[in-house]
Write an enzyme that holds these catalytic residues in place. Sequence first.
Site, PDB file in Angstrom:
ATOM      1  CD  GLU A  62      87.923  58.754  13.324  1.00 29.78           C
ATOM      2  OE1 GLU A  62      86.998  59.561  12.969  1.00 29.78           O
ATOM      3  OE2 GLU A  62      87.901  57.843  14.426  1.00 29.78           O
ATOM      4  CG  HIS A  79      84.011  48.452  13.648  1.00 28.87           C
ATOM      5  ND1 HIS A  79      82.858  49.150  13.036  1.00 28.87           N
ATOM      6  CD2 HIS A  79      84.265  49.153  14.905  1.00 28.87           C
ATOM      7  CE1 HIS A  79      82.799  50.319  13.638  1.00 28.87           C
ATOM      8  NE2 HIS A  79      83.419  50.267  14.640  1.00 28.87           N
TER       9      HIS A  79
END
Lengths: 319, 323
Positions: free
Chosen positions: B60, B129
């Site tokens: 990322e 998540h």
Amino acid sequence: MEKQEYLNLYHQMVVIRLLEEKVAELYQQGKIGGFLHLYIGQEAVSTGLISTRRPEDRVITAYRDHGVAINCGLPAGGIIAEMLGKATGVSGGKGGSMHLADVEKNFWGGHAIVGAHLPLAAGLALGDQYQGNAAVTICMFGDGATNIGFFHEALNLSKVWNLPVLWVCENNQYGMGTAVERASAVSEIRRKADGYGMKNAVADGMNLMDVREVAGKMMEEIRAGGGPQFLEIMTYRFRGHSMGDPERYRKPDEIRKWEENDPIGIYRKYLVDHQIASEDELNAQDQSAEKEIAEAVEFAENSPEPAAEELFKHIYVEE
Amino acid sequence: MARITMREAISQALWEEMERDERVFILGEEVGVWGGTYAVTKGFYDHFGPKRVKDTPIAEAAIIGAAIGAALTGLRPVAEMMTINFAFVAMDHIVNEAAKLHYMFNGQMRVPMVIRAPGGGGRQLGATHSQTPDAIFAHFPGLKVVAPGTPADAKGLLKAAIRSEDPVLFIEHATLYQTRGEVPEGEYIVPIGKSTVQRPGKDVTIVTYSKMLELSLKAADELAKEGIEAEIVDLRSLRPLDMGPVIESFKKTNRAVVVEEGWPSYGVGAEVATRIYEQAFDYADAPVKRVAQKEVPLPYNRTLEQMALPHVEDIVAAVKEVL
């Protein structure tokens, strides 16, 4: 190289040395705030490296950025003014010593989070690749940056996408006060590039001509579409990590050994020995560099502070 | 007007902007060959090709960092975080680079990029998540943060974000992708930084955004059965935060409930409530009430997870408390 170019490179190194000595003084006088990381001892690294670039090649570096700013053609006055926080500073007084930049000169900063500018460098190179520009991005960082995740993500991405980047590790042998072998699993830093299947080499950062030769060859290969390469340049900073460094981690003998190996002295000797320039000509360069720095300091000290309305300017392009 | 899903609206905005402007490209994990983990970029790879739809490694910081660098060269990257939870891995690049470069280098650098990031709870994805960390990102001057609650706003705001000269975090709620709504035909833009009244009313102001808009609208329906007319203000953008319609509404209703999916501490509700007090204290007939997630990491178990998330009945109850 033409004679004038040899002299220009000598001049640049002397300007860097004198600028650094001067700003250390200004720092001690309390005129420069924040952190100040000097480039003394490493002048041949960026001077040799940047001498191989074309105007379209982008340069991005870490926070030890004064020297490379000079090599990229930023005016000493604007650099010193930035450190003094003045409106005429290259970043308007908002960046400081660690955040010098001049986009017009393709110098993309001055970045102060260790390793964070490496993914940005990959992006700069992606921009050129996407737009079909035959430009190379030169990304400089210290040995300490090679232990952080950003380094590995950026190298990997650059290889996967075949980006035109020259990764340049300035190995000055200490990440702040921690010696390379105490922080890095491999002390030959360039071996890390092997892990990404990336061509790599080493250059002697005390020797401008060696840096120039090794880097020049790599730049041309990258420009020809050969993908990223990795250059480790062995060097040594004569001063502490920053002005606030107590320097408990290096012995005087070690520092003396490297100081005898002064990059400016070595290059000067090279020019004289090869009869490229005479002592008189080089002394004249020293004098003109001294004059340049004196004028730069005067310019910076006499420059105005940023206006109060600058505080809220440039948070967004579109308010 | 066509009635399409949020997914289609986002996909259309991306597609149209890529057709319009060669500088726009997409990068992220599984955005290309796979077609996007939420299928938003399905068909893009075949149409636009690998140059403009770039699959990345699972890295990322490299995704956001490379997007920033490309934006500096004049391109308009749209970087996708598979979920907003993964944006934490790229936090340095979002807050220390994207949000700072324009200011720190005195306007020399521009970062015209978009980060698309789906988030939110309710899908039994567990604590790492399922977060709604919108407020964290809205904390930083230099970054723009938008979070649409309707397909129309999603399309218009995403187009605005792609055309913006500034870095924009575009937060999608993963449970809204199937939500349908009227979307105007043809070219249109919803400006960043403009709140809007989604339902008029006179008795209480409900301030909300994103997924919680859906719940708030349902709550308003429930309240209407009891003769309570709630006015719903949809923030749409968290930074810049447009308090105009909120204050206007509050001066009329004198009561407000702020509904967010994230945790209440240091959150959107805390910010909005404070601004209401700062700007319209004399109009308050009751303390502003917050509806938000329980202060726990979201558990996997469906019952426990649902206990932690805000529901329509929580909004209804909060409204009754301030009346």
